[in-house]
Structure formats: structure tokens, C-alpha cells
Design a protein around this motif. Sequence first.
Motif, PDB file in Angstrom:
ATOM      1  N   MET A 257      59.173  62.987  52.469  1.00 57.07           N
ATOM      2  CA  MET A 257      59.183  63.507  51.263  1.00 57.07           C
ATOM      3  C   MET A 257      57.767  63.081  50.593  1.00 57.07           C
ATOM      4  SD  MET A 257      61.602  62.018  48.080  1.00 57.07           S
ATOM      5  CE  MET A 257      61.078  60.262  48.147  1.00 57.07           C
ATOM      6  N   ASP A 258      57.130  64.223  50.148  1.00 53.37           N
ATOM      7  CA  ASP A 258      55.820  63.998  49.709  1.00 53.37           C
ATOM      8  C   ASP A 258      55.870  63.752  48.099  1.00 53.37           C
ATOM      9  OD1 ASP A 258      54.669  65.099  51.973  1.00 53.37           O
ATOM     10  OD2 ASP A 258      55.104  67.158  51.597  1.00 53.37           O
ATOM     11  N   ILE A 259      55.208  62.823  47.562  1.00 50.45           N
ATOM     12  CA  ILE A 259      55.146  62.670  46.167  1.00 50.45           C
ATOM     13  C   ILE A 259      53.620  62.729  45.660  1.00 50.45           C
ATOM     14  CG2 ILE A 259      55.661  60.778  44.515  1.00 50.45           C
ATOM     15  CD1 ILE A 259      57.685  59.819  46.468  1.00 50.45           C
ATOM     16  N   ALA A 260      53.461  63.476  44.507  1.00 52.27           N
ATOM     17  CA  ALA A 260      52.045  63.484  43.956  1.00 52.27           C
ATOM     18  C   ALA A 260      52.135  62.832  42.514  1.00 52.27           C
ATOM     19  CB  ALA A 260      51.650  64.884  43.774  1.00 52.27           C
ATOM     20  N   ILE A 261      51.238  62.062  42.231  1.00 51.24           N
ATOM     21  CA  ILE A 261      51.081  61.582  41.119  1.00 51.24           C
ATOM     22  C   ILE A 261      49.945  62.515  40.239  1.00 51.24           C
ATOM     23  CG2 ILE A 261      50.537  59.763  39.489  1.00 51.24           C
ATOM     24  CD1 ILE A 261      51.624  57.798  41.880  1.00 51.24           C
ATOM     25  N   THR A 262      50.007  62.675  38.896  1.00 56.25           N
ATOM     26  CA  THR A 262      49.183  63.697  38.091  1.00 56.25           C
ATOM     27  C   THR A 262      48.987  62.661  36.837  1.00 56.25           C
ATOM     28  OG1 THR A 262      49.994  65.605  38.974  1.00 56.25           O
ATOM     29  CG2 THR A 262      48.307  65.647  37.193  1.00 56.25           C
ATOM     30  N   ASN A 263      47.682  62.232  36.753  1.00 54.80           N
ATOM     31  CA  ASN A 263      47.345  61.502  35.337  1.00 54.80           C
ATOM     32  C   ASN A 263      47.032  62.558  34.242  1.00 54.80           C
ATOM     33  OD1 ASN A 263      45.457  59.962  37.936  1.00 54.80           O
ATOM     34  ND2 ASN A 263      47.451  58.737  36.917  1.00 54.80           N
ATOM     35  N   PHE A 264      47.950  62.134  33.086  1.00 57.12           N
ATOM     36  CA  PHE A 264      47.543  62.848  31.703  1.00 57.12           C
ATOM     37  C   PHE A 264      47.073  61.945  30.874  1.00 57.12           C
ATOM     38  CE2 PHE A 264      50.223  66.181  33.801  1.00 57.12           C
ATOM     39  CZ  PHE A 264      49.911  67.335  33.378  1.00 57.12           C
ATOM     40  N   LYS A 265      46.656  62.630  29.642  1.00 58.46           N
ATOM     41  CA  LYS A 265      46.091  61.383  28.684  1.00 58.46           C
ATOM     42  C   LYS A 265      47.043  60.566  28.287  1.00 58.46           C
ATOM     43  CE  LYS A 265      42.646  62.212  25.101  1.00 58.46           C
ATOM     44  NZ  LYS A 265      42.026  63.488  24.266  1.00 58.46           N
ATOM     45  N   ARG A 266      48.100  61.322  27.860  1.00 55.39           N
ATOM     46  CA  ARG A 266      49.195  60.306  27.323  1.00 55.39           C
ATOM     47  C   ARG A 266      50.468  59.697  28.176  1.00 55.39           C
ATOM     48  NH1 ARG A 266      51.204  64.466  22.453  1.00 55.39           N
ATOM     49  NH2 ARG A 266      50.753  66.095  24.012  1.00 55.39           N
ATOM     50  N   CYS A 267      50.226  60.406  29.366  1.00 54.98           N
ATOM     51  CA  CYS A 267      51.383  59.817  30.349  1.00 54.98           C
ATOM     52  C   CYS A 267      51.106  60.129  31.731  1.00 54.98           C
ATOM     53  CB  CYS A 267      52.803  60.429  30.106  1.00 54.98           C
ATOM     54  SG  CYS A 267      52.824  62.213  30.321  1.00 54.98           S
ATOM     55  N   ASP A 268      52.119  59.806  32.623  1.00 54.59           N
ATOM     56  CA  ASP A 268      51.664  60.132  34.297  1.00 54.59           C
ATOM     57  C   ASP A 268      52.729  60.954  34.637  1.00 54.59           C
ATOM     58  OD1 ASP A 268      50.063  57.540  33.944  1.00 54.59           O
ATOM     59  OD2 ASP A 268      49.356  58.605  36.022  1.00 54.59           O
ATOM     60  N   VAL A 269      52.589  62.035  35.378  1.00 54.90           N
ATOM     61  CA  VAL A 269      53.691  62.869  36.016  1.00 54.90           C
ATOM     62  C   VAL A 269      53.979  62.590  37.658  1.00 54.90           C
ATOM     63  CG1 VAL A 269      54.698  65.345  36.508  1.00 54.90           C
ATOM     64  CG2 VAL A 269      53.409  64.650  34.500  1.00 54.90           C
ATOM     65  N   VAL A 270      55.087  62.171  37.869  1.00 54.98           N
ATOM     66  CA  VAL A 270      55.335  62.127  39.157  1.00 54.98           C
ATOM     67  C   VAL A 270      56.085  63.389  39.777  1.00 54.98           C
ATOM     68  CG1 VAL A 270      56.686  60.690  41.058  1.00 54.98           C
ATOM     69  CG2 VAL A 270      55.552  59.552  39.056  1.00 54.98           C
ATOM     70  N   LYS A 271      55.680  63.713  40.788  1.00 57.43           N
ATOM     71  CA  LYS A 271      56.374  65.098  41.437  1.00 57.43           C
ATOM     72  C   LYS A 271      56.900  64.802  42.920  1.00 57.43           C
ATOM     73  CE  LYS A 271      55.884  70.188  41.484  1.00 57.43           C
ATOM     74  NZ  LYS A 271      56.959  70.483  42.153  1.00 57.43           N
ATOM     75  N   ALA A 272      58.032  64.742  43.167  1.00 60.42           N
ATOM     76  CA  ALA A 272      58.497  64.536  44.577  1.00 60.42           C
ATOM     77  C   ALA A 272      59.037  65.986  45.129  1.00 60.42           C
ATOM     78  CB  ALA A 272      59.570  63.438  44.418  1.00 60.42           C
ATOM     79  N   ASN A 273      59.283  65.902  46.346  1.00 59.69           N
ATOM     80  CA  ASN A 273      59.654  67.118  46.988  1.00 59.69           C
ATOM     81  C   ASN A 273      60.518  66.823  47.960  1.00 59.69           C
ATOM     82  OD1 ASN A 273      59.067  68.676  49.069  1.00 59.69           O
ATOM     83  ND2 ASN A 273      57.359  69.487  48.569  1.00 59.69           N
ATOM     84  N   GLY A 274      61.879  67.222  48.081  1.00 59.26           N
ATOM     85  CA  GLY A 274      62.621  66.924  49.017  1.00 59.26           C
ATOM     86  C   GLY A 274      63.845  66.144  48.511  1.00 59.26           C
ATOM     87  N   ARG A 275      64.396  65.346  49.365  1.00 64.24           N
ATOM     88  CA  ARG A 275      65.580  64.776  49.467  1.00 64.24           C
ATOM     89  C   ARG A 275      65.477  63.070  49.136  1.00 64.24           C
ATOM     90  NH1 ARG A 275      68.250  69.449  50.392  1.00 64.24           N
ATOM     91  NH2 ARG A 275      70.353  68.470  50.521  1.00 64.24           N
ATOM     92  N   ILE A 276      66.056  62.677  48.184  1.00 65.04           N
ATOM     93  CA  ILE A 276      65.928  61.452  47.656  1.00 65.04           C
ATOM     94  C   ILE A 276      67.171  60.563  48.296  1.00 65.04           C
ATOM     95  CG2 ILE A 276      65.374  59.247  46.225  1.00 65.04           C
ATOM     96  CD1 ILE A 276      64.180  61.803  44.530  1.00 65.04           C
ATOM     97  N   ASP A 277      67.022  59.643  49.203  1.00 64.42           N
ATOM     98  CA  ASP A 277      68.208  58.963  49.755  1.00 64.42           C
ATOM     99  C   ASP A 277      67.919  57.354  50.159  1.00 64.42           C
ATOM    100  OD1 ASP A 277      66.735  59.120  52.133  1.00 64.42           O
ATOM    101  OD2 ASP A 277      68.289  60.291  53.084  1.00 64.42           O
ATOM    102  N   SER A 278      68.636  56.863  50.836  1.00 68.19           N
ATOM    103  CA  SER A 278      68.253  55.411  51.175  1.00 68.19           C
ATOM    104  C   SER A 278      67.062  55.331  52.084  1.00 68.19           C
ATOM    105  CB  SER A 278      69.397  54.519  51.980  1.00 68.19           C
ATOM    106  OG  SER A 278      70.435  54.531  51.160  1.00 68.19           O
ATOM    107  N   TYR A 279      66.698  56.119  52.701  1.00 65.39           N
ATOM    108  CA  TYR A 279      65.531  56.164  53.610  1.00 65.39           C
ATOM    109  C   TYR A 279      64.271  56.544  52.959  1.00 65.39           C
ATOM    110  CZ  TYR A 279      62.737  57.308  57.773  1.00 65.39           C
ATOM    111  OH  TYR A 279      61.636  57.342  58.716  1.00 65.39           O
ATOM    112  N   THR A 280      64.261  57.529  51.812  1.00 62.55           N
ATOM    113  CA  THR A 280      63.088  57.924  51.235  1.00 62.55           C
ATOM    114  C   THR A 280      62.808  57.515  50.037  1.00 62.55           C
ATOM    115  OG1 THR A 280      64.344  59.840  50.278  1.00 62.55           O
ATOM    116  CG2 THR A 280      63.272  60.201  52.545  1.00 62.55           C
TER     117      THR A 280
END
Lengths: 141, 111
Positions: free
Chosen positions: B1-24
Motif C-alpha cells: 500500500m502506498d501512502i502519501a502525505i500532503t501538508n496544507f496550511k490548515r491541515c494535512d491530507v493522507v492519501k492511501a492507495n490499495g487495501r487496508i487490512d491487518s497486514y497493511t
Amino acid sequence: LVKTNTLLKRTFPGRYESLASIRGFVVQAAKDAGLSEEDIYRVELSVDEACTNIIEHAYGGEDRGDINCTLNIEEGGLRIRLQDFGEPFNPSKVPAPRFDVPIDQLKSRGVGFFLMKKLMDELHYESTPQGGNVMVMYKSK
Amino acid sequence: MDIAITNFKRCDVVKANGRIDSYTSPDLEKAFNEITEAGKFKIVFDMSDVNFVSSKGWWVLIDNQKKCRRYKRGEVVLANIQKDIQESLGLVGLSNYFKVFDDVTSAVGSF
């Protein structure tokens, strides 16, 4: 083309890394059974939750035993049998989680089983005389 | 799973890609920790490329929601949830604990 009365069996090592291949195996059978897109997701999620429970509670950790997965594509739907060889663990004995509480009081225990019950049409649990557990779930078309 | 974090002035955006399970889900946990350990608690989770979330994944989000809302210092909000995932969130009864937005722009704008 819907293939009925097909029996598929595979054994997976009881570790979280296996979850993706277990789900893949089940999703393909759910497609072959002619389940709708929505139901395929429901089946995929239920199987993931059941296998996570096996690893966490029956085996008490990763790499302590296998998960046998038997799929039966029937006329009316898909039957899934998951077998492990760990400690007896009956998820229906875990109290149902409460979601009407403030977030700080939320507890994760029992959520997986609660989801499975909501998502599947039938759910049976049994412990086997030779040790281990069997969970059978069914989703109709 | 790829995860990217983008910092904005007011908040942060986390964007994940794929499937979130006990492994990821530990990867997701790590991404959120990176933000909260930097003392930032306003987080948008962009779920447009997430196509599976097990209860383990929801638990990472719940734990972070607890952390972010503490002292009213922030919140985790969700954007672009796919229909099947939204249904399971509702079934479990966890949807009451998150604000859900149709797109990232309105989610970011909510802070």
C-alpha cells in the motif's frame, strides 16, 4: 457463465500477509458463483475478519498454524468453510460491541464478528473434537 | 500500500492507495503518527484509491480520531469513500464518529 457445485480447497499460512491471497481466492469464487458486486465485497470483508480472528485469537499470533479454506459454489450462492487448528475460540461468546458511546469508550473487541453477522446470510461456528475451530458462512445470490 | 502525505496550511491530507487490512494497517498507523507526532491534529484521509477497509483499518482511524479530538485540537475527516466501504462503516455503526466529504477540497475547507 455460473459454475455450480464446484468445490475448491486451499491452505494458507496463518499470517496477515496471507489475507490478500485468501480474499483473492474467495472473491474469484464469489464472482464464479454469480454474486453481485455489493455481495462480493461483503463476502470479502467477512472472510478477512474471520481469518484475522483466527490468527489473533485461535492461534494467538502469526505463523502458528494454517488456515484451510474450502469454497463450495452452490446453485443458490457461495458457502465458505474456514478451519484452523488453534485454541477453541467462539466469537459469538464475545459480547457485542456498543457504538452508542462517546468515542473514548469505544472498544474494538467483537467488531469483526459483529460485521460478519451483518454481512453474511448464514454463520455457523463449531469447535472440532481434534482441536481447532470451523466457521462456515453462506451468502446467497 | 502506498501512502502519501500532503501538508496544507490548515491541515494535512493522507492519501492511501490499495487495501487496508491487518497486514497493511500498520503502514497507515505510521503515516498518521508522523503527522500527530509533529503536533498536527487536523487530518483529511483521502480514500479515493482505497478499495477495501477491514475493521483493523477502522481501528487505526478511530484511535487517531480519539487522539486528534482530545483538547479539541483537531479532527480526522474522511473524503471520497467508495460505496461498499461506506456501507460497512455504517453497518458497524462507526460512521457517527467521522465527518464524511464528497471531495478533498471540501474536506480541507472544513478546517
